[in-house]
Design a protein around this motif. Structure first.
Motif, PDB file in Angstrom:
ATOM      1  N   THR A  57      15.706 -29.052 -17.477  1.00 53.18           N
ATOM      2  CA  THR A  57      14.796 -29.254 -16.353  1.00 53.18           C
ATOM      3  C   THR A  57      13.859 -30.390 -16.728  1.00 53.18           C
ATOM      4  OG1 THR A  57      13.255 -27.594 -17.220  1.00 53.18           O
ATOM      5  CG2 THR A  57      14.868 -26.845 -15.605  1.00 53.18           C
ATOM      6  N   TRP A  58      13.400 -31.130 -15.713  1.00 48.26           N
ATOM      7  CA  TRP A  58      12.547 -32.270 -16.012  1.00 48.26           C
ATOM      8  C   TRP A  58      11.754 -32.669 -14.771  1.00 48.26           C
ATOM      9  CZ3 TRP A  58      13.948 -35.933 -12.568  1.00 48.26           C
ATOM     10  CH2 TRP A  58      15.289 -35.956 -12.141  1.00 48.26           C
ATOM     11  N   LYS A  59      10.732 -33.471 -14.993  1.00 41.98           N
ATOM     12  CA  LYS A  59       9.993 -34.069 -13.893  1.00 41.98           C
ATOM     13  C   LYS A  59       9.457 -35.413 -14.327  1.00 41.98           C
ATOM     14  CE  LYS A  59       5.210 -32.621 -14.594  1.00 41.98           C
ATOM     15  NZ  LYS A  59       3.996 -32.086 -13.946  1.00 41.98           N
ATOM     16  N   THR A  60       9.256 -36.287 -13.363  1.00 46.27           N
ATOM     17  CA  THR A  60       8.645 -37.574 -13.628  1.00 46.27           C
ATOM     18  C   THR A  60       7.745 -37.916 -12.444  1.00 46.27           C
ATOM     19  OG1 THR A  60       9.034 -39.921 -14.129  1.00 46.27           O
ATOM     20  CG2 THR A  60      10.560 -38.857 -12.594  1.00 46.27           C
ATOM     21  N   GLY A  61       6.668 -38.602 -12.725  1.00 50.97           N
ATOM     22  CA  GLY A  61       5.741 -38.907 -11.641  1.00 50.97           C
ATOM     23  C   GLY A  61       4.765 -39.986 -12.038  1.00 50.97           C
ATOM     24  N   SER A  62       3.935 -40.372 -11.086  1.00 49.75           N
ATOM     25  CA  SER A  62       2.916 -41.388 -11.363  1.00 49.75           C
ATOM     26  C   SER A  62       1.742 -41.197 -10.415  1.00 49.75           C
ATOM     27  CB  SER A  62       3.483 -42.801 -11.199  1.00 49.75           C
ATOM     28  OG  SER A  62       3.860 -43.035  -9.857  1.00 49.75           O
ATOM     29  N   THR A  63       0.589 -41.682 -10.836  1.00 46.66           N
ATOM     30  CA  THR A  63      -0.613 -41.687  -9.996  1.00 46.66           C
ATOM     31  C   THR A  63      -1.227 -43.083 -10.042  1.00 46.66           C
ATOM     32  OG1 THR A  63      -2.026 -40.944 -11.821  1.00 46.66           O
ATOM     33  CG2 THR A  63      -1.091 -39.253 -10.374  1.00 46.66           C
ATOM     34  N   LEU A  64      -1.730 -43.516  -8.891  1.00 43.73           N
ATOM     35  CA  LEU A  64      -2.377 -44.820  -8.794  1.00 43.73           C
ATOM     36  C   LEU A  64      -3.698 -44.632  -8.058  1.00 43.73           C
ATOM     37  CD1 LEU A  64      -2.449 -47.931  -9.012  1.00 43.73           C
ATOM     38  CD2 LEU A  64      -1.183 -48.007  -6.844  1.00 43.73           C
ATOM     39  N   ARG A  65      -4.805 -44.905  -8.761  1.00 46.61           N
ATOM     40  CA  ARG A  65      -6.129 -44.817  -8.143  1.00 46.61           C
ATOM     41  C   ARG A  65      -6.629 -46.229  -7.878  1.00 46.61           C
ATOM     42  NH1 ARG A  65      -9.903 -41.186  -7.157  1.00 46.61           N
ATOM     43  NH2 ARG A  65      -8.815 -39.545  -8.289  1.00 46.61           N
ATOM     44  N   LEU A  66      -7.036 -46.452  -6.635  1.00 44.46           N
ATOM     45  CA  LEU A  66      -7.503 -47.771  -6.220  1.00 44.46           C
ATOM     46  C   LEU A  66      -8.969 -47.702  -5.831  1.00 44.46           C
ATOM     47  CD1 LEU A  66      -4.452 -48.809  -4.001  1.00 44.46           C
ATOM     48  CD2 LEU A  66      -4.940 -49.538  -6.349  1.00 44.46           C
ATOM     49  N   VAL A  67      -9.779 -48.562  -6.404  1.00 41.03           N
ATOM     50  CA  VAL A  67     -11.215 -48.704  -6.158  1.00 41.03           C
ATOM     51  C   VAL A  67     -11.919 -47.355  -6.047  1.00 41.03           C
ATOM     52  CG1 VAL A  67     -11.040 -50.998  -5.123  1.00 41.03           C
ATOM     53  CG2 VAL A  67     -10.803 -48.989  -3.657  1.00 41.03           C
ATOM     54  N   ASN A  68     -11.493 -46.410  -6.856  1.00 41.67           N
ATOM     55  CA  ASN A  68     -12.111 -45.091  -6.995  1.00 41.67           C
ATOM     56  C   ASN A  68     -12.023 -44.216  -5.743  1.00 41.67           C
ATOM     57  OD1 ASN A  68     -12.967 -45.634  -9.645  1.00 41.67           O
ATOM     58  ND2 ASN A  68     -14.773 -46.715  -8.867  1.00 41.67           N
ATOM     59  N   ASP A  69     -11.597 -44.769  -4.612  1.00 46.11           N
ATOM     60  CA  ASP A  69     -11.584 -44.015  -3.361  1.00 46.11           C
ATOM     61  C   ASP A  69     -10.204 -43.445  -3.021  1.00 46.11           C
ATOM     62  OD1 ASP A  69     -14.149 -44.838  -3.254  1.00 46.11           O
ATOM     63  OD2 ASP A  69     -13.979 -46.014  -1.422  1.00 46.11           O
ATOM     64  N   LEU A  70      -9.166 -44.197  -3.282  1.00 43.19           N
ATOM     65  CA  LEU A  70      -7.815 -43.846  -2.856  1.00 43.19           C
ATOM     66  C   LEU A  70      -6.959 -43.468  -4.059  1.00 43.19           C
ATOM     67  CD1 LEU A  70      -5.696 -43.700  -0.561  1.00 43.19           C
ATOM     68  CD2 LEU A  70      -5.194 -46.113  -1.034  1.00 43.19           C
ATOM     69  N   LEU A  71      -6.327 -42.304  -3.993  1.00 49.61           N
ATOM     70  CA  LEU A  71      -5.418 -41.848  -5.042  1.00 49.61           C
ATOM     71  C   LEU A  71      -4.042 -41.640  -4.431  1.00 49.61           C
ATOM     72  CD1 LEU A  71      -4.891 -40.814  -7.946  1.00 49.61           C
ATOM     73  CD2 LEU A  71      -5.469 -38.512  -7.096  1.00 49.61           C
ATOM     74  N   LEU A  72      -3.047 -42.352  -4.930  1.00 49.26           N
ATOM     75  CA  LEU A  72      -1.656 -42.202  -4.500  1.00 49.26           C
ATOM     76  C   LEU A  72      -0.873 -41.487  -5.600  1.00 49.26           C
ATOM     77  CD1 LEU A  72      -1.061 -45.783  -3.050  1.00 49.26           C
ATOM     78  CD2 LEU A  72      -1.817 -43.719  -1.832  1.00 49.26           C
ATOM     79  N   ARG A  73       0.069 -40.622  -5.215  1.00 54.06           N
ATOM     80  CA  ARG A  73       0.819 -39.845  -6.206  1.00 54.06           C
ATOM     81  C   ARG A  73       2.267 -39.674  -5.757  1.00 54.06           C
ATOM     82  NH1 ARG A  73      -3.404 -36.384  -4.325  1.00 54.06           N
ATOM     83  NH2 ARG A  73      -2.689 -35.119  -2.554  1.00 54.06           N
TER      84      ARG A  73
END
Length: 360
Positions: A57-73
């Motif tokens: 079993t496995w998982k992979t992911g990422s998070t991107l925070r832009l100008v402290n307001d927007l978080l994409l995942r």
């Protein structure tokens, strides 16, 4: 096809062991103060079952925070569920009943009387395997402290789901897949003249489930007097829920009757207003449950209307005691017609609860 009557059972006995190892990693790829921060992460687990062998079993992911307001995942994972002790080793039960034999008759469809069927565990089961994709993000604008929005899209597929079929479904599946083989892989037993004697319907890896949908959230928190006032709204939308039970595939999204397995409204929503300080708290909640079809089968008056419920709650601290009371379904909204119960709608009408909590 009447319900089968259980005649006898045998003892349940069995077990298994598993050895596992796992690893996780989180790697920051970009970090620019107050501008952008990018991280990727992953995890893997190897499980060695004494019954079914090794599996990953496995998982992979990422998070991107832009100008402290927007978080994409984003996350993608492969997960498993090992068969349970019951599914492996459930005691065998013998049942007796009438059923239609699709292999007999001209055209096929003779009634076979007093046919035995056997249920129970299956030691040859394999783990269920799912793949899940989640894409989403949250927005907390710096110009409006306490305000937050969140949205996530999910898509899930589960293969080799463990189920046990009805006798008629076993016979129908055999007829579709092995029309020239009455033995049907050892599931069907006949005597010398071809008369149906018994059917084996133990647990098997036959079903597949697929679903996708949206989860939405908005909240706002602000100080009020000596406490905090919070507004929060949650909603979930099930775009589709495909259930392939090994015989047929149906979309259960929008089928909301209580006697349908996996009955699921397409929309649900909850809105709450909460005030809390050191000594007093109050909640006001509105719950929405979408309507839909009572059943995927053609029945009279098949439509069920949506329901909206209102709940209130109060909390008061007196010394070391916290007194609380709640009223759910304040306006006593009636339940849709149902045989016994319904997982989607209130069936009790208005009801009250209360109590006392104390910290020592």
């Amino acid at each position: 096809n009447r319900a089968l009557t259980p005649l006898s059972y045998s003892a349940t006995n069995g077990g298994f062991n598993v050895k596992e190892f796992f690893a996780e990693v989180n790697v920051p790829l970009l970090d620019v103060a107050d501008t952008a921060r990018l991280e990727v992460n992953g995890a893997a687990r190897y499980s060695d079952y004494s019954t079914s062998g090794g599996i990953w079993t496995w998982k992979t992911g990422s998070t991107l925070r832009l100008v402290n307001d927007l978080l994409l995942r984003a996350v993608y994972s492969r997960d498993i569920r090992s068969p349970s002790i019951n599914e492996y080793y459930l005691a065998r039960a013998t049942n007796l009943g009438n059923m239609i034999d699709p292999f007999r008759g001209d055209p096929p469809g003779d009634l076979a009387l007093n046919v035995y069927s056997y249920t129970g565990g299956n030691p040859d089961l394999q783990p269920e395997i799912s793949h899940t994709l989640t894409l989403g993000g949250s927005y907390s604008p710096s110009f409006a402290p306490g305000l937050r929005f969140s949205a996530d899209f999910y898509k899930i597929k589960i293969d080799d789901v463990i189920v046990t079929l009805t006798v008629q479904d076993v016979l129908g599946l055999c007829y579709q897949q092995f029309p020239d083989d009455d033995l049907c892989g050892g599931l069907v037993e006949r005597n010398n003249d071809g008369t149906l004697l018994s059917v084996l319907r133990t647990f098997r890896n036959l079903a597949k489930y697929k679903t996708k949908g949206l989860d939405l959230e908005a909240s706002y928190q602000m100080p009020l007097g000596s406490g905090m006032l919070t507004f929060r709204a949650l909603a979930t939308h099930v775009i589709k829920l495909l259930i392939d039970d090994g015989v047929r595939t149906t979309d259960r999204a929008g089928i909301v009757g209580g006697d349908t397995l996996f009955s699921t409204p397409k929309w649900r929503g909850t809105g709450t207003i909460t005030y809390q300080d050191d000594r007093f708290g109050a909640d006001f909640r509105v719950r929405y449950v979408d309507g839909g079809l009572y059943s995927e089968q053609p029945v009279v008056n098949n439509n069920i209307n949506s329901r909206t419920y209102v709940d209130v709650g109060l909390r008061v601290k007196v010394g070391e005691f916290m007194l609380y009371g709640n009223v759910n379904n304040v306006f006593n909204v009636s339940a849709p017609r149902t045989q016994y119960t319904n997982p989607n709608y209130e069936v009790m009408g208005r009801y009250f609860s209360g109590g006392v909590k104390v910290q020592f």
